[in-house]
Motif scaffolding. Structure first.
Motif, PDB file in Angstrom:
ATOM      1  N   ASP A  13      -4.002  11.521  47.812  1.00  0.00           N
ATOM      2  CA  ASP A  13      -4.158  10.088  48.062  1.00  0.00           C
ATOM      3  C   ASP A  13      -5.089   9.838  49.235  1.00  0.00           C
ATOM      4  O   ASP A  13      -5.911   8.939  49.204  1.00  0.00           O
ATOM      5  CB  ASP A  13      -2.801   9.434  48.341  1.00  0.00           C
ATOM      6  CG  ASP A  13      -1.906   9.428  47.114  1.00  0.00           C
ATOM      7  OD1 ASP A  13      -2.427   9.318  45.983  1.00  0.00           O
ATOM      8  OD2 ASP A  13      -0.680   9.528  47.287  1.00  0.00           O
ATOM      9  N   ASP A  14      -4.935  10.636  50.295  1.00  0.00           N
ATOM     10  CA  ASP A  14      -5.704  10.445  51.526  1.00  0.00           C
ATOM     11  C   ASP A  14      -6.600  11.663  51.740  1.00  0.00           C
ATOM     12  O   ASP A  14      -6.168  12.679  52.294  1.00  0.00           O
ATOM     13  CB  ASP A  14      -4.747  10.255  52.703  1.00  0.00           C
ATOM     14  CG  ASP A  14      -5.444   9.953  54.009  1.00  0.00           C
ATOM     15  OD1 ASP A  14      -6.679  10.159  54.124  1.00  0.00           O
ATOM     16  OD2 ASP A  14      -4.754   9.506  54.944  1.00  0.00           O
ATOM     17  N   LEU A  15      -7.845  11.558  51.293  1.00  0.00           N
ATOM     18  CA  LEU A  15      -8.756  12.697  51.363  1.00  0.00           C
ATOM     19  C   LEU A  15      -9.016  13.123  52.805  1.00  0.00           C
ATOM     20  O   LEU A  15      -9.056  14.313  53.099  1.00  0.00           O
ATOM     21  CB  LEU A  15     -10.073  12.376  50.652  1.00  0.00           C
ATOM     22  CG  LEU A  15     -11.056  13.538  50.533  1.00  0.00           C
ATOM     23  CD1 LEU A  15     -10.469  14.661  49.676  1.00  0.00           C
ATOM     24  CD2 LEU A  15     -12.375  13.067  49.949  1.00  0.00           C
ATOM     25  N   GLU A  16      -9.173  12.178  53.699  1.00  0.00           N
ATOM     26  CA  GLU A  16      -9.482  12.520  55.095  1.00  0.00           C
ATOM     27  C   GLU A  16      -8.360  13.343  55.720  1.00  0.00           C
ATOM     28  O   GLU A  16      -8.609  14.352  56.379  1.00  0.00           O
ATOM     29  CB  GLU A  16      -9.767  11.262  55.913  1.00  0.00           C
ATOM     30  CG  GLU A  16     -10.984  10.492  55.438  1.00  0.00           C
ATOM     31  CD  GLU A  16     -12.219  11.361  55.236  1.00  0.00           C
ATOM     32  OE1 GLU A  16     -12.545  12.189  56.117  1.00  0.00           O
ATOM     33  OE2 GLU A  16     -12.871  11.226  54.186  1.00  0.00           O
ATOM     34  N   ALA A  17      -7.124  12.933  55.527  1.00  0.00           N
ATOM     35  CA  ALA A  17      -5.982  13.692  56.073  1.00  0.00           C
ATOM     36  C   ALA A  17      -5.882  15.057  55.419  1.00  0.00           C
ATOM     37  O   ALA A  17      -5.618  16.065  56.086  1.00  0.00           O
ATOM     38  CB  ALA A  17      -4.685  12.912  55.876  1.00  0.00           C
TER      39      ALA A  17
END
Length: 116
Positions: A13-17
């Motif tokens: 869901d959260d590519l950066e994390a």
């Protein structure tokens, strides 16, 4: 057919994390690109993907990406062995790919670095 390695496909869901976590885990920097509205980060043996749910639903059906020396050779052997060719071989920005369902029902992507 020479299998050069495999890549584990991970939808997030959260590519950066996810990139921060997997860069530390793999000890490697992410290589980023976009394909079909999906943001992708390749980190070591992991291929992180994030984007519209409709696109991710299709990507989740592929168990892993298998790097081979030559997609045409893989296509011929897999066909001989009774695998069902779903798509390809097709050219991509970095080589060619082929989507195949093995006789056991598992779907894999085969890729090479042969830019045509």
């Amino acid at each position: 057919m020479d299998i050069l390695g495999t890549t584990l496909r991970v939808c997030v869901d959260d590519l950066e994390a996810a990139v921060v976590f997997y860069e530390r885990l793999a000890g490697a920097k992410a290589l980023r690109f976009e394909r079909g509205g999906v943001q992708v980060a390749a980190v070591g043996c992991f291929l992180l993907m994030s984007g519209p749910e409709a696109e991710l639903e299709v990507l989740r059906k592929v168990a892993a990406t298998i790097a081979v020396k030559d997609v045409d050779e893989a296509h011929n052997l897999l066909s001989e062995l009774g695998a069902r060719i779903i798509a390809g071989p097709v050219a991509t920005g970095v080589g060619r790919n082929l989507i195949v369902m093995h006789p056991d029902g598992v779907v894999y992507e085969y890729v090479d670095r042969n830019v045509a």
